[in-house]
Design an enzyme around this catalytic site. Sequence first.
Site, PDB file in Angstrom:
ATOM      1  N   ASN A   9      29.379  15.231 103.265  1.00  0.00           N
ATOM      2  CA  ASN A   9      29.847  16.362 103.967  1.00  0.00           C
ATOM      3  C   ASN A   9      29.759  15.958 105.400  1.00  0.00           C
ATOM      4  OD1 ASN A   9      30.256  18.723 105.417  1.00  0.00           O
ATOM      5  ND2 ASN A   9      28.188  19.738 104.824  1.00  0.00           N
ATOM      6  N   LYS A  11      31.066  17.145 108.049  1.00  0.00           N
ATOM      7  CA  LYS A  11      31.102  18.045 108.973  1.00  0.00           C
ATOM      8  C   LYS A  11      31.943  18.132 109.888  1.00  0.00           C
ATOM      9  CE  LYS A  11      26.127  18.888 107.720  1.00  0.00           C
ATOM     10  NZ  LYS A  11      24.814  19.250 107.996  1.00  0.00           N
ATOM     11  N   HIS A  95      28.175  26.997 102.705  1.00  0.00           N
ATOM     12  CA  HIS A  95      27.238  26.165 103.374  1.00  0.00           C
ATOM     13  C   HIS A  95      26.314  26.758 104.421  1.00  0.00           C
ATOM     14  CE1 HIS A  95      25.504  22.891 106.012  1.00  0.00           C
ATOM     15  NE2 HIS A  95      25.732  22.024 104.894  1.00  0.00           N
ATOM     16  N   GLU A  97      25.423  26.037 107.075  1.00  0.00           N
ATOM     17  CA  GLU A  97      25.799  26.338 108.697  1.00  0.00           C
ATOM     18  C   GLU A  97      26.681  27.500 108.860  1.00  0.00           C
ATOM     19  OE1 GLU A  97      26.700  22.260 109.205  1.00  0.00           O
ATOM     20  OE2 GLU A  97      24.349  21.893 109.047  1.00  0.00           O
ATOM     21  N   GLU A 167      20.266  23.384  98.878  1.00  0.00           N
ATOM     22  CA  GLU A 167      20.094  22.684 100.353  1.00  0.00           C
ATOM     23  C   GLU A 167      19.075  23.594 101.165  1.00  0.00           C
ATOM     24  OE1 GLU A 167      23.476  20.025 101.698  1.00  0.00           O
ATOM     25  OE2 GLU A 167      24.084  21.892 102.160  1.00  0.00           O
ATOM     26  N   GLY A 173      19.611  17.986 108.361  1.00  0.00           N
ATOM     27  CA  GLY A 173      19.836  17.585 109.575  1.00  0.00           C
ATOM     28  C   GLY A 173      18.346  17.383 110.406  1.00  0.00           C
ATOM     29  N   SER A 212      18.787  15.902 104.111  1.00  0.00           N
ATOM     30  CA  SER A 212      18.255  14.707 104.888  1.00  0.00           C
ATOM     31  C   SER A 212      18.372  13.750 103.661  1.00  0.00           C
ATOM     32  CB  SER A 212      16.858  14.854 105.408  1.00  0.00           C
ATOM     33  OG  SER A 212      17.042  15.622 106.772  1.00  0.00           O
TER      34      SER A 212
HETATM   35  P1  PGA Z   1      22.166  16.189 106.082  1.00  0.00           P
HETATM   36  O1  PGA Z   1      23.153  17.398 105.897  1.00  0.00           O
HETATM   37  O2  PGA Z   1      22.111  15.305 105.006  1.00  0.00           O
HETATM   38  O3  PGA Z   1      22.477  15.800 107.459  1.00  0.00           O
HETATM   39  O4  PGA Z   1      20.857  16.917 106.030  1.00  0.00           O
HETATM   40  C1  PGA Z   1      23.266  18.087 104.650  1.00  0.00           C
HETATM   41  C2  PGA Z   1      24.323  19.138 104.584  1.00  0.00           C
HETATM   42  O5  PGA Z   1      24.139  19.983 105.443  1.00  0.00           O
HETATM   43  O6  PGA Z   1      25.144  19.085 103.476  1.00  0.00           O
END
Ligand code: PGA
Length: 251
Positions: A9, A11, A95, A97, A167, A173, A212
């Site tokens: 992803n 983003k 997601h 976010e 997740e 992140g 992560s």
């Molecule tokens: P990350 O993000 O690996 O940077 O923690 C995962 C995601 O949001 O899909």
Amino acid sequence: MRRPLVAGNWKMHGTCASIKQLLTELTEQALPLSVDVAVFPSLIHLQTVGAQVASSNIVIGAQDCAVQLEEGALTGETSALQLKDIGCSMVLIGHSERRQLQDETDRVICRKFIAAQAAGLTPVLCVGETLEEREAGQAQATVQRQVDAVLLELGVDVLKNAVIAYEPVWAIGTGLTATPEQAQEIHAQIRAHVAKYSASVAQGLRILYGGSVKAANAAELFAQADIDGGLVGGASLNAKEFGAICRAAGN
Ligand code: PGA
């Protein structure tokens, strides 16, 4: 036996130049044939990325789609059919976010899920609890509610052609990864929940872990019985890291 999937992803990252470089480095590596690999670039880069991965086994997906299937007067939105038309085979739905920053509700997410499948895309339904929810002992209930928003509304068979990504919001992140045991616990709960409606759908359902994931922790996570691959954010922007994560899923 479920085939592992590793999804990157990206983003809201990347320029034309940086993405070209990333893909060159990624496609130069030997990626395991036993693993499905997908990348989810920004909308504006989808076609370029699609062209660059056309001769590889990497598939492309979008990070979101509109609630409405057909094209129409929805400024700023992109329909699942338009995504299919430019070569996407998957789309992220819900997601965290988007749930948090764009106020996406379970109802909206369900409509996007329907649109994705109607267009012939595989939805990757993202679920996960916040830190407050985990600390309040609500992790399982939260995730189950998010799965049920689709499962109870549309029926278990829709999960035959879908992927779930667990997740935990506190791990995205942040550098904080769920331990393999914490992740496995939730993955097993999701699968057991789906199995109440259909054992065979639950058995075939791919459940990815995200939050992560990096080369250093991927193998341990993917070794868990109910973890079928990863949804990778930050580490997917580094071709070496992402390649190593794909290889960890193949072992
Ligand atoms: P990350 O993000 O690996 O940077 O923690 C995962 C995601 O949001 O899909």
